[in-house]
Design a protein around this motif. Structure first.
Motif, PDB file in Angstrom:
ATOM      1  N   LEU A  77       0.832  -1.198   0.000  1.00 18.91           N
ATOM      2  CA  LEU A  77       0.000   0.000   0.000  1.00 18.91           C
ATOM      3  C   LEU A  77       0.867   1.249   0.000  1.00 18.91           C
ATOM      4  O   LEU A  77       1.959   1.261   0.566  1.00 18.91           O
ATOM      5  N   ARG A 111      -9.083   1.211  -7.419  1.00 16.90           N
ATOM      6  CA  ARG A 111      -8.900   0.032  -6.572  1.00 16.90           C
ATOM      7  C   ARG A 111      -8.196   0.391  -5.272  1.00 16.90           C
ATOM      8  O   ARG A 111      -8.595  -0.063  -4.194  1.00 16.90           O
ATOM      9  N   GLU A 112      -7.155   1.214  -5.361  1.00 13.77           N
ATOM     10  CA  GLU A 112      -6.412   1.593  -4.161  1.00 13.77           C
ATOM     11  C   GLU A 112      -7.275   2.428  -3.218  1.00 13.77           C
ATOM     12  O   GLU A 112      -7.155   2.308  -2.000  1.00 13.77           O
ATOM     13  N   LEU A 115      -9.555  -0.044  -1.396  1.00 14.29           N
ATOM     14  CA  LEU A 115      -8.773  -0.801  -0.425  1.00 14.29           C
ATOM     15  C   LEU A 115      -8.378   0.066   0.769  1.00 14.29           C
ATOM     16  O   LEU A 115      -8.413  -0.387   1.916  1.00 14.29           O
ATOM     17  N   PHE A 119      -9.367  -0.608   4.507  1.00 15.12           N
ATOM     18  CA  PHE A 119      -8.268  -0.822   5.454  1.00 15.12           C
ATOM     19  C   PHE A 119      -8.461   0.013   6.716  1.00 15.12           C
ATOM     20  O   PHE A 119      -8.035  -0.380   7.805  1.00 15.12           O
ATOM     21  N   ILE A 163      -7.463  -7.120   3.793  1.00 15.64           N
ATOM     22  CA  ILE A 163      -7.041  -6.100   2.829  1.00 15.64           C
ATOM     23  C   ILE A 163      -5.530  -6.189   2.583  1.00 15.64           C
ATOM     24  O   ILE A 163      -5.055  -6.042   1.447  1.00 15.64           O
ATOM     25  N   TYR A 166      -4.980  -9.226   0.370  1.00 16.58           N
ATOM     26  CA  TYR A 166      -5.449  -8.959  -0.989  1.00 16.58           C
ATOM     27  C   TYR A 166      -4.525  -7.975  -1.703  1.00 16.58           C
ATOM     28  O   TYR A 166      -4.188  -8.163  -2.880  1.00 16.58           O
ATOM     29  N   GLY A 167      -4.120  -6.920  -0.991  1.00 17.66           N
ATOM     30  CA  GLY A 167      -3.213  -5.944  -1.584  1.00 17.66           C
ATOM     31  C   GLY A 167      -1.893  -6.562  -1.995  1.00 17.66           C
ATOM     32  O   GLY A 167      -1.334  -6.232  -3.048  1.00 17.66           O
TER      33      GLY A 167
END
Length: 341
Positions: A77, A111-112, A115, A119, A163, A166-167
């Motif tokens: 991230l 997407r970020e 997320l 998060f 998260i 997945y990230g």
């Protein structure tokens, strides 16, 4: 333990709700019911937006990101997500404003952004944890309250952990040693920072007000006209899939959906005190009620202020993703707790 019976709940009296339509719609009433709450919301949003802009202008995101650096590295991230995560322990509005600024500047993809918002569910949960615990204890006692709150906390931790996993699977890894590398090392200047923050604040404040005010007014009158009440009663009347629960436990769920969380807690406390349900049954009923009642209330309360920070379409998408993951994590915790019994 009471004998389990088929799930058949007799109709419950409709919980009392404020009758907005019976009161004269004079200026004093409009101010109390709509004007003052809207003004407080706008003030909170404006403060959070200015703080977020000031933090970015002062490059304090560097420090906040470093606090969360060991965690965000695991999930690949970006630094602004770590900064928002750290800020969310103190202010959810400021944390979301920080994300909105980065998203608007193209520093975060769609997407970020999703997320990052998901998060932040863990620090957001911690903001409300003390209030949640100390409201729950008087109704159902410390033992059941600790179990219930502990399970919801476990669900929040699981969401943030999911998260990160997945990230790590879908996002490209960060360059070595580069958690805060895109931030500049310009000489510090309060004057420049304040000027930069104020310019961005004024630009965002106008769009925030244009989106927040009409959305808030719309949702207020939907509540006045009974739209949300009708939806809650519809859900409460269609609980046949809870046949695995006793009628007493289903009654707790009905109260949580048809009224407020405190009504479900009051019903749970009464049945626990009378010996109609044990601690485990009460916790299971409260978890089910939480899963079914929270999404619509969250959308009703969050969308007006989310629409002021993000665009309405983005706000709706974030809330849907947030509530879907929240429900899934609580269902997983519910199944695990039921299996342990």
């Amino acid at each position: 333990m009471p004998t389990k019976k088929p799930c058949c709940v007799s109709p419950l009296p409709k919980p009392p709700r404020p009758d907005y339509t019976s009161r004269p719609m004079d200026i004093a009433h409009i101010w109390q019911a709509l004007g003052w709450p809207l003004l407080r919301l706008l003030g909170s949003l404006a403060l959070g937006l200015f703080v977020a802009n000031l933090i970015e202008a002062l490059n304090w995101t560097r420090f906040l990101a470093r606090l969360a650096a060991p965690i965000i590295r695991v999930g690949h991230l970006k630094d602004v997500i770590g900064a928002s995560f750290s800020m969310a322990f103190f202010s959810g509005v400021a944390a979301n404003s920080l994300l909105a600024e980065a998203y608007g500047q193209g520093k975060l993809t769609d997407r970020e952004l999703v997320l990052a918002n998901l998060f932040n569910s863990l620090p957001t949960y911690f903001l409300h944890l003390p209030q949640m615990f100390f409201i729950t204890v008087p109704f159902i006692g410390p033992r059941a309250a600790a179990t219930y709150v502990g399970l919801t906390l476990a669900a929040a931790v699981a969401r943030s952990a999911a998260i990160l996993v997945y990230g790590r699977l879908v996002l490209p890894p960060l360059p070595d040693g580069c958690v805060v590398c895109h931030l500049t090392d310009d000489a510090f200047s309060w004057k420049k920072a304040l000027s930069k923050a104020w310019k961005r604040f004024k630009r965002r404040l106008r769009s925030m007000v244009l989106f927040t005010v009409p959305v808030y007014v719309l949702f207020h009158y939907l509540a006045v006209w009974g739209a949300f009440t009708a939806m809650e009663r519809f859900l409460a009347a269609h609980l046949g899939f809870l046949s695995w629960m006793t009628p007493q436990a289903v009654s707790i769920v009905v109260f949580q959906i048809a009224a407020e969380t405190s009504a479900g807690l009051a019903a749970a406390g009464a049945m626990l005190g009378a010996g109609d349900l044990d601690h485990r049954q009460v916790v299971l009923a409260l978890l089910v009620g939480n899963i079914l009642s929270t999404p619509m209330r969250a959308f009703r309360h969050q969308f007006p202020y989310y629409a002021g920070i993000f665009k309405p379409k983005v706000a709706a998408r974030l809330i849907v993703h947030n509530q879907a993951l929240r429900a899934a994590s609580l269902v997983a915790v519910l199944i695990g707790y039921a299996a342990l019994g």
